[in-house]
Motif scaffolding. Structure first.
Motif, mmCIF file in Angstrom:
data_model
loop_
_atom_site.group_PDB
_atom_site.id
_atom_site.type_symbol
_atom_site.label_atom_id
_atom_site.label_comp_id
_atom_site.label_asym_id
_atom_site.label_seq_id
_atom_site.Cartn_x
_atom_site.Cartn_y
_atom_site.Cartn_z
ATOM 1 N N UNK A 166 0.723 -1.150 -0.194
ATOM 2 C CA UNK A 166 -0.012 -0.129 0.092
ATOM 3 C C UNK A 166 0.943 1.300 0.069
ATOM 4 N N UNK A 167 1.955 1.168 0.699
ATOM 5 C CA UNK A 167 2.702 2.438 0.794
ATOM 6 C C UNK A 167 3.357 2.430 -0.497
ATOM 7 N N UNK A 168 3.962 1.369 -1.249
ATOM 8 C CA UNK A 168 4.479 1.690 -2.677
ATOM 9 C C UNK A 168 3.307 1.961 -3.715
ATOM 10 N N UNK A 169 2.411 1.755 -3.350
ATOM 11 C CA UNK A 169 1.273 2.088 -4.183
ATOM 12 C C UNK A 169 0.908 3.775 -3.921
ATOM 13 N N UNK A 170 1.330 4.508 -3.045
ATOM 14 C CA UNK A 170 1.226 5.774 -2.688
ATOM 15 C C UNK A 170 -0.062 6.289 -2.094
ATOM 16 N N UNK A 171 -0.560 5.397 -1.042
ATOM 17 C CA UNK A 171 -1.641 5.600 -0.591
ATOM 18 C C UNK A 171 -1.462 6.731 0.737
ATOM 19 N N UNK A 172 -2.727 7.403 1.141
ATOM 20 C CA UNK A 172 -2.692 8.044 2.279
ATOM 21 C C UNK A 172 -3.277 7.276 3.513
ATOM 22 N N UNK A 173 -3.927 6.294 3.458
ATOM 23 C CA UNK A 173 -4.526 5.420 4.387
ATOM 24 C C UNK A 173 -4.619 3.986 3.891
#
Length: 252
Positions: free
Chosen positions: A187-194
């Motif tokens: 999720x972090x790698x995909x650029x999410x905020x949450x």
């Protein structure tokens, strides 16, 4: 109205593409009961409490997300497992369970259904390069604070979620219901905020805080209530049988 058990199982297997998904447990019919189904009871986990509730509701078939016979568990039919199976067999109730097929389905899947509940627009898979990652990516119509979104989660799911990063402003969201906390790196790698899931591990807090991402753990049970309900409703419409969802409260 009633439908043959074999017909119902064939349709559920087909609809969920159950035979194409490698899982940690058998999907589909786990315990065979009476040959005709007129009343389905659904629930998250085939606990003794849910089995007892299905008996009380005079169910022909119990449909769950978490069934029995998990990989690596003791195969002996003793203790808790014996009592559950004895109750199902005594009352001639079939047990039907779908695990990963019910997580990933694009219509009745747990992840899609949670998005509908929380007002998240689905964009696609959390990690398109890795089909084993069952989570999704999406966005909110308008940016909100993580604290405000956590309040929405609490209102919808009926329990107070664990929140990390309450001051973050969020619009892009990644999520994986149940025990999907390990997917926070994708999720972090995909650029999410949450990132939203059901459970939290010790290291999840540090990953979220050090990468500037908000994190919500809303409960394994609470995030996986909706897929099995949607599947039960689909089968009820398809075969003109009765369906009742019974929620056995679980704080985890």
């Amino acid at each position: 109205m009633a439908v043959a058990l074999t017909t119902l199982i064939e349709e559920a297997d087909r609809y969920l593409s159950a035979g194409k998904i490698h899982d940690y447990c058998p999907n589909g019919l786990q315990v065979e009961g009476r040959p005709q189904v007129g009343r389905i009871v659904s629930g998250v986990t085939a606990s003794q409490a849910l089995v007892d509730a299905a008996i009380e509701a005079r169910a022909d078939l119990l449909l769950v997300h978490h069934g029995y016979f998990w990989k690596g568990e003791n195969p002996c039919i003793t203790g808790m497992k014996q009592r559950r199976l004895k109750a199902l067999l005594k009352h001639d109730i079939s047990l039907v369970a779908y695990h990963l097929p019910l997580d990933v389905h694009p219509e009745v899947g747990n992840n899609v259904q949670l998005a509908l509940q929380l007002g998240i627009d689905v964009e696609g898979p959390l990690d398109p390069a890795n089909p084993k990652v069952v989570g999704l990516l999406g966005a909110l119509a308008e940016p909100v604070s993580a604290a405000a979104f956590a309040a929405r989660v609490e209102q919808v799911l009926g329990r107070t979620p664990l929140l990390v990063g309450s001051d973050r402003v969020i619009r892009r969201v990644g999520w994986c219901t149940g025990g999907g906390q390990g997917y926070i790196d994708q999720a972090i790698a995909a650029g999410v905020d949450l990132f939203i899931t059901g459970e939290a591990s010790e290291q999840t807090f540090h990953s979220a805080r050090e990468n500037g991402v908000a994190f919500i753990a809303a409960g394994h049970h609470a995030t996986e209530r909706y897929g099995v309900q949607a599947l039960g409703e689909y089968l009820a419409r398809r075969f003109a049988v009765e369906h009742q969802f019974i929620d056995i409260p679980n704080p985890v």
